[in-house]
Design an enzyme around this catalytic site. Sequence first.
Site, PDB file in Angstrom:
ATOM      1  N   SER A  36       0.849  -1.192   0.000  1.00 31.22           N
ATOM      2  CA  SER A  36       0.000   0.000   0.000  1.00 31.22           C
ATOM      3  C   SER A  36       0.888   1.248   0.000  1.00 31.22           C
ATOM      4  CB  SER A  36      -0.964  -0.041   1.187  1.00 31.22           C
ATOM      5  OG  SER A  36      -1.966   0.922   1.068  1.00 31.22           O
ATOM      6  N   ASP A 201      -9.790  -3.961  -5.944  1.00 32.32           N
ATOM      7  CA  ASP A 201      -9.279  -2.864  -5.119  1.00 32.32           C
ATOM      8  C   ASP A 201      -9.897  -1.552  -5.602  1.00 32.32           C
ATOM      9  OD1 ASP A 201      -7.880  -1.036  -3.612  1.00 32.32           O
ATOM     10  OD2 ASP A 201      -5.954  -2.049  -3.853  1.00 32.32           O
ATOM     11  N   HIS A 229      -7.783  -4.788  -1.572  1.00 31.23           N
ATOM     12  CA  HIS A 229      -6.549  -4.147  -1.133  1.00 31.23           C
ATOM     13  C   HIS A 229      -5.715  -5.064  -0.235  1.00 31.23           C
ATOM     14  CE1 HIS A 229      -4.267  -0.453  -1.204  1.00 31.23           C
ATOM     15  NE2 HIS A 229      -4.139  -0.453   0.099  1.00 31.23           N
TER      16      HIS A 229
END
Length: 251
Positions: A36, A201, A229
């Site tokens: 991320s 995502d 995610h």
Amino acid sequence: MRRTGREHNDTKHLLDDIEALPTHLGIDAWIVNGVSWGSTLALAYAQAYPDRVLGMVLFAVTTTSRREGDWITEGVGAIFPEAWDRFARHAEEAGTGYQRGTSEQPRTRLVAAYSALLESADPAVREAASQEWALWEDTHVAIGAGGFRRDPRWADDRFRHAFVRLATHYWSHDGFCAPPLLQRMDRLRGIPATLIHGRRDISSPLVTAWELHRAWPGSRLIVDEGDGHGGASMAEAWRRANDDLVSAAGR
């Protein structure tokens, strides 16, 4: 709740901290991972110190570009209009100067408005803004996570305030990456990489990982059709990608 200054909290200072570790340990080169926002930091580090990097594995890929920051705070509201209305209305009614309008109208960015609220001298203003941001976070990850649920970490006031303050600080400054990371991919030529991203995502659409892959000859893109995610199958692909790099490096 005591707050520290943000004047030295930027990507350059984080990269200095990361580079201090291999220097201290006598490591010449290593495999760099990032998840991320961590993938943004990993990319920025590799572009600053390419000779240090044996290979990379990036999971839930982001580059913290202006487009990504505006999408996750405003554009994705097209998918969650009810929740986004509340999220935006809070910034409007808090007197930040933020006003919804067309893209042609100059205005304060919503992420900048929330960043300002988290710097308020009034603890009640900071508390309310952190709660609204946390609710929005839980909302826009709901599809990939299999449905809406509250993140239990938000119950910790210190964690919630720190998370939201840092997220809004970095996102409102485009990750302190100037020029944008995608414009500096020549720095990574010859470095092997695996990019792992979930098709579902919604918060960080696949297009960023795709553009990064296209600009990075020799990179490999793994698209997980079932995850968002993050998830178990993505984590397993992450493990295998690291094993492959370690084997290739002969370590």
